[in-house]
Design a protein around this motif. Sequence first.
Motif, PDB file in Angstrom:
ATOM      1  N   PRO A  52     -50.975  51.108 -50.554  1.00 18.98           N
ATOM      2  CA  PRO A  52     -50.744  51.529 -51.947  1.00 18.98           C
ATOM      3  C   PRO A  52     -52.068  51.530 -52.709  1.00 18.98           C
ATOM      4  CG  PRO A  52     -49.130  49.882 -51.283  1.00 18.98           C
ATOM      5  CD  PRO A  52     -50.154  49.953 -50.190  1.00 18.98           C
ATOM      6  N   CYS A  59     -53.490  57.481 -55.030  1.00 18.30           N
ATOM      7  CA  CYS A  59     -53.420  57.550 -53.574  1.00 18.30           C
ATOM      8  C   CYS A  59     -54.166  58.795 -53.099  1.00 18.30           C
ATOM      9  CB  CYS A  59     -51.956  57.610 -53.128  1.00 18.30           C
ATOM     10  SG  CYS A  59     -51.743  57.904 -51.368  1.00 18.30           S
ATOM     11  N   ARG A  66     -50.592  54.262 -58.824  1.00 15.17           N
ATOM     12  CA  ARG A  66     -49.974  53.093 -58.190  1.00 15.17           C
ATOM     13  C   ARG A  66     -48.513  52.891 -58.607  1.00 15.17           C
ATOM     14  NH1 ARG A  66     -51.252  48.278 -55.639  1.00 15.17           N
ATOM     15  NH2 ARG A  66     -49.930  46.516 -56.203  1.00 15.17           N
ATOM     16  N   THR A  67     -48.230  52.920 -59.913  1.00 17.69           N
ATOM     17  CA  THR A  67     -46.868  52.680 -60.377  1.00 17.69           C
ATOM     18  C   THR A  67     -45.911  53.734 -59.831  1.00 17.69           C
ATOM     19  OG1 THR A  67     -47.697  51.635 -62.386  1.00 17.69           O
ATOM     20  CG2 THR A  67     -45.419  52.405 -62.420  1.00 17.69           C
ATOM     21  N   LEU A  70     -45.335  53.142 -56.063  1.00 18.64           N
ATOM     22  CA  LEU A  70     -44.420  52.031 -55.788  1.00 18.64           C
ATOM     23  C   LEU A  70     -42.989  52.363 -56.190  1.00 18.64           C
ATOM     24  CD1 LEU A  70     -46.691  49.029 -56.853  1.00 18.64           C
ATOM     25  CD2 LEU A  70     -46.232  49.870 -54.548  1.00 18.64           C
ATOM     26  N   GLU A  71     -42.809  53.092 -57.296  1.00 19.61           N
ATOM     27  CA  GLU A  71     -41.464  53.522 -57.700  1.00 19.61           C
ATOM     28  C   GLU A  71     -40.861  54.468 -56.663  1.00 19.61           C
ATOM     29  OE1 GLU A  71     -42.144  55.199 -61.550  1.00 19.61           O
ATOM     30  OE2 GLU A  71     -42.034  53.262 -62.568  1.00 19.61           O
ATOM     31  N   LEU A  73     -41.520  54.490 -53.428  1.00 23.58           N
ATOM     32  CA  LEU A  73     -41.133  53.677 -52.272  1.00 23.58           C
ATOM     33  C   LEU A  73     -39.807  52.974 -52.536  1.00 23.58           C
ATOM     34  CD1 LEU A  73     -44.488  51.975 -51.205  1.00 23.58           C
ATOM     35  CD2 LEU A  73     -43.341  53.927 -50.151  1.00 23.58           C
ATOM     36  N   GLN A  74     -39.644  52.448 -53.752  1.00 28.79           N
ATOM     37  CA  GLN A  74     -38.412  51.752 -54.108  1.00 28.79           C
ATOM     38  C   GLN A  74     -37.233  52.721 -54.134  1.00 28.79           C
ATOM     39  OE1 GLN A  74     -38.476  49.878 -57.979  1.00 28.79           O
ATOM     40  NE2 GLN A  74     -37.307  48.143 -57.191  1.00 28.79           N
ATOM     41  N   TYR A  85     -45.663  44.798 -43.609  1.00 25.28           N
ATOM     42  CA  TYR A  85     -46.538  43.852 -44.295  1.00 25.28           C
ATOM     43  C   TYR A  85     -47.299  43.024 -43.272  1.00 25.28           C
ATOM     44  CZ  TYR A  85     -43.694  45.111 -48.268  1.00 25.28           C
ATOM     45  OH  TYR A  85     -43.046  45.826 -49.242  1.00 25.28           O
TER      46      TYR A  85
END
Length: 122
Positions: A52, A59, A66-67, A70-71, A73-74, A85
């Motif tokens: 990320p 990216c 970034r936000t 990540l959103e 991916l969620q 991880y």
Amino acid sequence: MKTLAAPTQAKPGVAVLEIPSAALQRMSGKFPEGVNVLVVPPSAVQPEFIRPPKIGEVCPITGLARTTFLELLQQAGPKRIPVRYLRKPGATTGIALVPRQPLVDYINSLPAPDWQENEEEE
């Protein structure tokens, strides 16, 4: 000279190396018989996993902040984009690795915006 991970479809005995072009030119006549050298630009070698982006950066693969990254991916969930991880034993933080191809496939599966559909009809 930096060694890169060989593509997953590579055959045994195949290595991918990143060599500066000047060094490659000097070495071109010194490769042993039977060694094939394929020269590709660094942009043609895609990583299998991406991290990320850092706060305030985007990216390099998707261009997402970034936000938003990540959103996304969620929203996709772990079945569509299985994030991995890396964490050392006892560590409280680690490294998140996102598989590039499932991420790109998920983005491509999203519906086109309304304004884009209207432009295609004209």
